[in-house]
Design an enzyme around this catalytic site. Structure first.
Site, short mmCIF file in Angstrom:
data_model
loop_
_atom_site.label_atom_id
_atom_site.label_comp_id
_atom_site.label_asym_id
_atom_site.label_seq_id
_atom_site.Cartn_x
_atom_site.Cartn_y
_atom_site.Cartn_z
N ASP A 168 34.09 44.85 24.26
CA ASP A 168 33.61 44.89 25.64
C ASP A 168 32.48 43.89 25.89
O ASP A 168 32.12 43.10 25.01
CB ASP A 168 33.19 46.32 25.98
N TRP A 217 36.34 41.05 31.39
CA TRP A 217 36.43 41.33 32.83
C TRP A 217 36.79 40.10 33.67
O TRP A 217 36.43 40.02 34.86
CB TRP A 217 35.14 41.94 33.36
N GLY A 218 37.45 39.12 33.08
CA GLY A 218 37.84 37.93 33.83
C GLY A 218 36.74 36.91 33.98
O GLY A 218 36.90 35.91 34.68
N ALA A 220 33.90 33.93 32.77
CA ALA A 220 33.82 32.72 31.94
C ALA A 220 35.19 32.04 31.80
O ALA A 220 35.48 31.42 30.78
CB ALA A 220 33.24 33.04 30.56
N ASP A 238 37.42 46.15 36.68
CA ASP A 238 37.51 47.58 36.91
C ASP A 238 38.90 47.93 37.43
O ASP A 238 39.37 47.38 38.41
CB ASP A 238 36.46 48.02 37.92
#
Length: 426
Positions: A168, A217-218, A220, A238
């Site tokens: 994560d 989380w998409g 970089a 999310d």
């Protein structure tokens, strides 16, 4: 330490950080279950592995008995037979502090036999087990993260028999933040890229192949470097069991389909079937899109509460066969179904090839039953001559008759549902 030693240490670190992910795992999208325990409103969270995730189902109220029960349900509900194999433990599995040797310690109240004890039980069922950590100082729930401890954590996970790591992106120190322009214009060299590359290098040093899911989380522009670092990478921050979420993540994914192939998959987040108030048609679209985009499929609900209709959706052997095809690793992509067809966002028509033929998937994004059509010669790969059979992947039966390349196939698709066909030469 003298200057030469410093240079040698720095050089070895750079070399280690360029180690690619293992080719002994992660070739196909992961299928399984993920024990994702955070609430959706704070959830900052698939090679398509059929996975079960404990987070959505139990949040932080996770323990050994629940994980083992889920593994047994994989067998009893027919999920193992359908190809699902990963039972993944999410956040909150450890105590709050490392031990005197610097190792993460499983919570003895939740896991009295340790993670290795659970792993043994899962492996004895012919399944695999995943664990959760974070490329920051703490996990999203505040437990110890792996940043700066990659080597000892990778060794620990391997020693426990772990097969999969969800990694994560919470609690990242300020000195690890990214600049607006990464070195050389390549986000692989960004601070985010390097944080995850450190774990890739650590996993390469252990004897057990461990699949790495980059849960960033998409951020970089992970789709540009994810395959050089892990086996899958999260495309959003999310998930939620709503139609608007499904449409949004499909839109995001459509823009980056060229990055998907064997050993590298856009992770569209966990499967929300069984959660919220999705209609059965929306659940069919949810599953079909994850399958034809070759995303990891991680179930994230109480398996025992799934209806027979929902079980039939997630065990559909033909959609799973497309996602798990051993010959073709690329996903279905949008195409123009007939001359003058209107454009929609996201697109409604997709085609892709498998070892079994050419496939067409049609999403009805509208709110009422609508007639959809495509001309066979417009489907990439079919050509402009010959006759074809059309097979319904949901029912497992052929559509009656044969169709010429110049003919148009028409079908009524219910609101928010997805039609799925395999086309072969007659």
């Amino acid at each position: 330490m003298n200057v030469l030693s410093v240079i040698l240490v720095a050089a070895s670190l750079v070399l280690a950080q360029t180690v690619p992910p293992s080719k002994q795992t992660g070739r196909l999208p992961a299928l399984g279950y993920l024990s994702d325990f955070r609430l959706h409103v704070v959830d900052l969270e698939l090679n398509l592995i059929y996975r079960w995730n404990t987070w959505n189902a139990y949040r932080c109220d996770i323990n050994e008995s629940k994980v083992v029960a889920a593994a047994n349900q994989f067998v009893s509900l027919g999920l193992k037979a359908a190809g699902y194999e990963y039972i993944n433990i999410d956040d909150c599995w450890s105590v709050m502090s490392r031990d005197g040797s610097g190792r993460i310690v499983p919570d003895p109240n939740k896991f009295p036999n340790g993670i290795s004890g659970v792993a043994n039980q899962v492996h004895n069922l012919g399944l695999k087990i995943g664990i959760y950590s974070d490329a920051g100082t703490k996990t999203c729930a505040g437990y110890p993260g792996s940043l700066g401890n990659e080597a000892i954590d990778a060794s620990t996970f391997a020693g426990w028999g772990i097969d999969y790591l969800k990694y994560d992106n919470c609690n990242v120190p300020g000195n690890w933040s990214d600049s607006s322009s990464p070195p050389g214009g390549d986000w692989y060299n960004s601070n985010s890229g390097i944080r995850y590359r450190r774990m890739t290098a650590a996993l390469a040093d252990v004897s057990r192949p461990i699949q790495l899911d980059i849960c960033i989380w998409g951020n970089a522009q992970v789709w540009t470097w994810g395959a050089r670092v892990g086996h899958s990478w999260r495309m959003s921050g999310d998930s939620s069991p709503t139609w608007s979420y499904l449409m949004n993540i499909i839109k995001i994914n459509v823009a980056h389909l060229d990055t998907i192939d064997f050993f590298g998959h856009n992770d569209m987040d966990m499967m929300e079937i069984g959660n919220g108030n999705l209609t059965i048609q929306e659940e069919r679209t949810h599953f079909a899109a994850w399958a034809f985009f070759k995303s990891p499929i991680l179930l994230g609900t109480d398996l025992g509460a799934l209806s027979s209709d929902e079980i039939r959706i997630i065990t559909n052997k033909e959609l799973l066969a497309f996602s798990q095809d051993n010959s073709i690793g690329t996903p279905a992509k949008p195409f123009t179904p007939f001359s003058g067809a209107p454009t929609t966002s996201p697109p409604e028509y997709y085609s892709g090839a498998s070892s079994q033929g050419t496939h067409v998937f049609i999403i009805n994004t509208g709110s009422s039953t609508t007639s959809k059509k495509f001309t066979l010669s417009n489907v990439p790969g079919l050509g402009t001559s010959g006759n074809f059979r059309i097979h319904d992947m949901w029912t497992g039966s052929d559509v009656s008759g044969t169709f010429s390349a110049g003919s148009t196939f028409t079908v009524n698709v219910q609101a928010h549902d997805t039609a799925a066909y395999r086309i072969t030469r007659a």
